[in-house]
Design a protein around this motif. Structure first.
Motif, PDB file in Angstrom:
ATOM      1  N   ASP A  37      11.161  46.832  12.590  1.00 57.22           N
ATOM      2  CA  ASP A  37      10.936  47.594  13.831  1.00 57.22           C
ATOM      3  C   ASP A  37       9.513  47.391  14.340  1.00 57.22           C
ATOM      4  O   ASP A  37       9.281  47.276  15.552  1.00 57.22           O
ATOM      5  CB  ASP A  37      11.215  49.076  13.596  1.00 57.22           C
ATOM      6  CG  ASP A  37      12.692  49.377  13.353  1.00 57.22           C
ATOM      7  OD1 ASP A  37      13.535  48.544  13.762  1.00 57.22           O
ATOM      8  OD2 ASP A  37      12.985  50.414  12.730  1.00 57.22           O
ATOM      9  N   THR A  38       8.553  47.335  13.413  1.00 54.68           N
ATOM     10  CA  THR A  38       7.160  47.101  13.803  1.00 54.68           C
ATOM     11  C   THR A  38       6.995  45.722  14.413  1.00 54.68           C
ATOM     12  O   THR A  38       6.293  45.555  15.425  1.00 54.68           O
ATOM     13  CB  THR A  38       6.240  47.250  12.574  1.00 54.68           C
ATOM     14  OG1 THR A  38       6.370  48.573  12.044  1.00 54.68           O
ATOM     15  CG2 THR A  38       4.792  46.992  12.939  1.00 54.68           C
ATOM     16  N   LEU A  39       7.618  44.723  13.812  1.00 54.69           N
ATOM     17  CA  LEU A  39       7.559  43.354  14.341  1.00 54.69           C
ATOM     18  C   LEU A  39       8.106  43.313  15.764  1.00 54.69           C
ATOM     19  O   LEU A  39       7.488  42.722  16.664  1.00 54.69           O
ATOM     20  CB  LEU A  39       8.340  42.423  13.414  1.00 54.69           C
ATOM     21  CG  LEU A  39       8.420  40.934  13.764  1.00 54.69           C
ATOM     22  CD1 LEU A  39       8.613  40.107  12.487  1.00 54.69           C
ATOM     23  CD2 LEU A  39       9.567  40.609  14.730  1.00 54.69           C
ATOM     24  N   ARG A  40       9.253  43.928  15.972  1.00 48.49           N
ATOM     25  CA  ARG A  40       9.866  43.928  17.317  1.00 48.49           C
ATOM     26  C   ARG A  40       8.959  44.622  18.326  1.00 48.49           C
ATOM     27  O   ARG A  40       8.809  44.159  19.458  1.00 48.49           O
ATOM     28  CB  ARG A  40      11.239  44.605  17.263  1.00 48.49           C
ATOM     29  CG  ARG A  40      12.318  43.745  16.616  1.00 48.49           C
ATOM     30  CD  ARG A  40      13.589  44.561  16.358  1.00 48.49           C
ATOM     31  NE  ARG A  40      14.030  45.296  17.533  1.00 48.49           N
ATOM     32  CZ  ARG A  40      14.844  44.814  18.471  1.00 48.49           C
ATOM     33  NH1 ARG A  40      15.300  43.570  18.374  1.00 48.49           N
ATOM     34  NH2 ARG A  40      15.216  45.566  19.487  1.00 48.49           N
ATOM     35  N   ARG A  41       8.336  45.712  17.915  1.00 44.35           N
ATOM     36  CA  ARG A  41       7.465  46.443  18.837  1.00 44.35           C
ATOM     37  C   ARG A  41       6.191  45.662  19.140  1.00 44.35           C
ATOM     38  O   ARG A  41       5.783  45.527  20.299  1.00 44.35           O
ATOM     39  CB  ARG A  41       7.115  47.810  18.229  1.00 44.35           C
ATOM     40  CG  ARG A  41       6.253  48.683  19.149  1.00 44.35           C
ATOM     41  CD  ARG A  41       5.677  49.865  18.395  1.00 44.35           C
ATOM     42  NE  ARG A  41       4.681  49.441  17.414  1.00 44.35           N
ATOM     43  CZ  ARG A  41       4.668  49.849  16.153  1.00 44.35           C
ATOM     44  NH1 ARG A  41       5.600  50.677  15.692  1.00 44.35           N
ATOM     45  NH2 ARG A  41       3.714  49.430  15.324  1.00 44.35           N
ATOM     46  N   ASP A  42       5.556  45.107  18.106  1.00 44.05           N
ATOM     47  CA  ASP A  42       4.246  44.496  18.283  1.00 44.05           C
ATOM     48  C   ASP A  42       4.314  43.105  18.916  1.00 44.05           C
ATOM     49  O   ASP A  42       3.348  42.667  19.561  1.00 44.05           O
ATOM     50  CB  ASP A  42       3.529  44.391  16.935  1.00 44.05           C
ATOM     51  CG  ASP A  42       3.115  45.748  16.384  1.00 44.05           C
ATOM     52  OD1 ASP A  42       3.247  46.751  17.118  1.00 44.05           O
ATOM     53  OD2 ASP A  42       2.675  45.802  15.214  1.00 44.05           O
ATOM     54  N   LEU A  43       5.407  42.378  18.719  1.00 46.35           N
ATOM     55  CA  LEU A  43       5.486  41.001  19.200  1.00 46.35           C
ATOM     56  C   LEU A  43       6.331  40.830  20.453  1.00 46.35           C
ATOM     57  O   LEU A  43       6.439  39.716  20.971  1.00 46.35           O
ATOM     58  CB  LEU A  43       6.039  40.088  18.088  1.00 46.35           C
ATOM     59  CG  LEU A  43       5.215  39.988  16.805  1.00 46.35           C
ATOM     60  CD1 LEU A  43       5.816  38.947  15.871  1.00 46.35           C
ATOM     61  CD2 LEU A  43       3.755  39.656  17.092  1.00 46.35           C
ATOM     62  N   ALA A  44       6.941  41.895  20.951  1.00 46.93           N
ATOM     63  CA  ALA A  44       7.787  41.786  22.146  1.00 46.93           C
ATOM     64  C   ALA A  44       6.978  41.267  23.327  1.00 46.93           C
ATOM     65  O   ALA A  44       5.840  41.687  23.562  1.00 46.93           O
ATOM     66  CB  ALA A  44       8.392  43.140  22.484  1.00 46.93           C
ATOM     67  N   LEU A  45       7.566  40.330  24.063  1.00 45.24           N
ATOM     68  CA  LEU A  45       6.925  39.765  25.249  1.00 45.24           C
ATOM     69  C   LEU A  45       7.294  40.567  26.492  1.00 45.24           C
ATOM     70  O   LEU A  45       8.340  41.233  26.534  1.00 45.24           O
ATOM     71  CB  LEU A  45       7.355  38.312  25.436  1.00 45.24           C
ATOM     72  CG  LEU A  45       6.968  37.324  24.328  1.00 45.24           C
ATOM     73  CD1 LEU A  45       7.492  35.931  24.648  1.00 45.24           C
ATOM     74  CD2 LEU A  45       5.451  37.291  24.131  1.00 45.24           C
ATOM     75  N   ALA A  46       6.454  40.464  27.510  1.00 41.54           N
ATOM     76  CA  ALA A  46       6.773  41.117  28.784  1.00 41.54           C
ATOM     77  C   ALA A  46       8.001  40.484  29.423  1.00 41.54           C
ATOM     78  O   ALA A  46       8.834  41.168  30.021  1.00 41.54           O
ATOM     79  CB  ALA A  46       5.568  41.035  29.720  1.00 41.54           C
ATOM     80  N   ASP A  47       8.124  39.162  29.290  1.00 41.54           N
ATOM     81  CA  ASP A  47       9.267  38.445  29.840  1.00 41.54           C
ATOM     82  C   ASP A  47      10.476  38.622  28.918  1.00 41.54           C
ATOM     83  O   ASP A  47      10.496  38.104  27.805  1.00 41.54           O
ATOM     84  CB  ASP A  47       8.927  36.950  29.981  1.00 41.54           C
ATOM     85  CG  ASP A  47      10.120  36.113  30.425  1.00 41.54           C
ATOM     86  OD1 ASP A  47      11.125  36.701  30.887  1.00 41.54           O
ATOM     87  OD2 ASP A  47      10.055  34.880  30.303  1.00 41.54           O
ATOM     88  N   GLN A  48      11.464  39.352  29.376  1.00 37.11           N
ATOM     89  CA  GLN A  48      12.695  39.557  28.608  1.00 37.11           C
ATOM     90  C   GLN A  48      13.899  39.038  29.394  1.00 37.11           C
ATOM     91  O   GLN A  48      14.991  39.625  29.370  1.00 37.11           O
ATOM     92  CB  GLN A  48      12.859  41.039  28.241  1.00 37.11           C
ATOM     93  CG  GLN A  48      11.824  41.543  27.241  1.00 37.11           C
ATOM     94  CD  GLN A  48      11.956  40.870  25.885  1.00 37.11           C
ATOM     95  OE1 GLN A  48      13.057  40.519  25.467  1.00 37.11           O
ATOM     96  NE2 GLN A  48      10.821  40.650  25.202  1.00 37.11           N
ATOM     97  N   SER A  49      13.728  37.892  30.062  1.00 41.04           N
ATOM     98  CA  SER A  49      14.840  37.284  30.809  1.00 41.04           C
ATOM     99  C   SER A  49      15.835  36.668  29.840  1.00 41.04           C
ATOM    100  O   SER A  49      15.493  36.286  28.716  1.00 41.04           O
ATOM    101  CB  SER A  49      14.309  36.224  31.776  1.00 41.04           C
ATOM    102  OG  SER A  49      13.615  35.217  31.076  1.00 41.04           O
ATOM    103  N   ASP A  50      17.093  36.556  30.302  1.00 34.32           N
ATOM    104  CA  ASP A  50      18.149  36.035  29.437  1.00 34.32           C
ATOM    105  C   ASP A  50      18.439  34.553  29.672  1.00 34.32           C
ATOM    106  O   ASP A  50      19.494  34.043  29.307  1.00 34.32           O
ATOM    107  CB  ASP A  50      19.434  36.855  29.583  1.00 34.32           C
ATOM    108  CG  ASP A  50      19.983  36.856  31.008  1.00 34.32           C
ATOM    109  OD1 ASP A  50      19.403  36.153  31.878  1.00 34.32           O
ATOM    110  OD2 ASP A  50      20.982  37.560  31.246  1.00 34.32           O
TER     111      ASP A  50
END
Length: 346
Positions: A149-162
């Motif tokens: 969960d920490t990895l997903r939160r800390d490394l998520a990019l602003a661009d979440q296009s599919d």
């Protein structure tokens, strides 16, 4: 531009129970396009930079590391310990998760959660600019989900296009010998003191690995038959010889150091199915095999190296170093007995 929309790809994924790699091949799309299509549907775009990603992966604890090329897949279970970052090359030096990482090829990365009949599967998947898989990390039952969960939160990019733009795959460089420099190749090869000097040598002489092998001649190289590959694995398995087995692509090389405890052919595949090490090799892709002898300060570094019909490197296998528990004489004997090709080097 793909003729398949992200919606089409998501629908096709739900209808196909096989490997995404195979589905991508059938559809004529990059594998990364299938993963990107699920962004917002259990998949998250994350920062692919190894210097940020790998420390977060280490916190996950025990995982499965997977690296592949078109002809070979290696899977190792362990933890991403002893990470050394670098702009051009990075590495992990754990006894089980032993990687050489080339960050410029780590272009797209995703944290994937997928519901299955046996529960949620979680993985990190990294791809290059062509959308080909560079490296994958699969969580296990014992992996730390708080760290996930920490990895997903800390490394998520602003661009979440599919969807994403992918570049054409670079063609495999064909064998590049330079016969006019053959004498210089042999002379400088014989004077090497470390295997890492080889790449510098062939670049300076305007050759590549396979091109150099084709003109070096004995005793530096010996051409083997394609059948030498299953024979090699059978001997390693039967005799308990410790090896270092390298499998990789342009962005990542993964290494198994140790013995082989199981060997199971299945159609064109030759499989090692050990508890913490799996290898899946397409024997029918092997077109050219070389036994190679490079001098080092610690003695000869003898390897067996396999290439496909286009000249792409499939794997390299070295004897395990004596300080790691290897037996140099036993390894040299295995290689010496492999079937030679009935022709001289070109």
């Amino acid at each position: 531009m793909s003729r398949h929309s992200p919606e089409d790809l998501r629908r096709l994924l739900t209808q196909d129970s096989g490997r995404p790699y195979d589905l991508a091949e059938r559809l004529g799309v990059p594998e990364a396009a299938l993963v990107a299509a699920r962004v917002g549907h259990g998949t998250l775009r994350i920062d692919p930079l190894p210097g940020r990603l790998i420390p977060c992966v280490q916190a996950l604890g025990e995982v499965m590391a997977l690296t592949r090329n078109r002809s070979c897949v290696i899977e190792k279970i362990g933890t991403y310990n002893d990470f050394h970052d670098g702009e051009h090359a990075a590495m992990t030096l754990d006894p089980e998760i032993d990687l050489r990482i080339f960050p410029r090829h780590w272009t797209h990365a995703f944290a994937v959660e997928q519901e299955t009949g046996t529960g949620t599967r979680r993985s990190i998947q990294i791809f290059d600019t062509a959308g080909d898989a560079v490296h994958k990390i699969h969580l296990r039952e014992t992996s730390d989900l708080t760290a996930w969960d920490t990895l997903r939160r800390d490394l998520a990019l602003a661009d979440q296009s599919d969807s994403a733009d992918f570049h054409p795959r670079a063609p495999v460089e064909p064998p590049k010998p330079n016969p006019e420099r053959a004498d210089a190749l042999r002379q400088e090869w014989a004077q090497m003191t470390d295997t890492h000097q080889f790449n510098i040598l062939i670049r300076r002489l305007k050759m590549n690995r396979l091109g150099a092998y084709r003109i070096a001649g004995g005793p530096l190289v010996r051409p083997l038959t394609p059948e030498a590959v299953p024979t090699l694995l059978e001997r390693i398995h039967a005799d308990g010889v410790g090896v270092m087995f390298f499998v990789g692509n342009m962005g990542c090389i993964e290494i198994h150091s140790g013995t082989i405890h199981s060997l199971k052919p299945m159609g064109p595949w030759l499989n090692v199915m050990d508890p913490r090490f799996n290898l899946h090799l397409r024997v029918d892709h092997v077109a050219e095999v070389w036994a190679v002898d490079k001098p080092t300060k610690r003695g000869p570094a003898i390897s067996v190296e396999a290439f496909d019909a286009e000249g792409a490197l499939i794997f390299q296998c070295f004897g395990l170093r004596p300080e790691k528990g290897g037996d140099a004489e036993a390894w040299a004997a295995v290689v010496a007995e492999l079937p030679a090709l009935a022709r001289a080097a070109e």
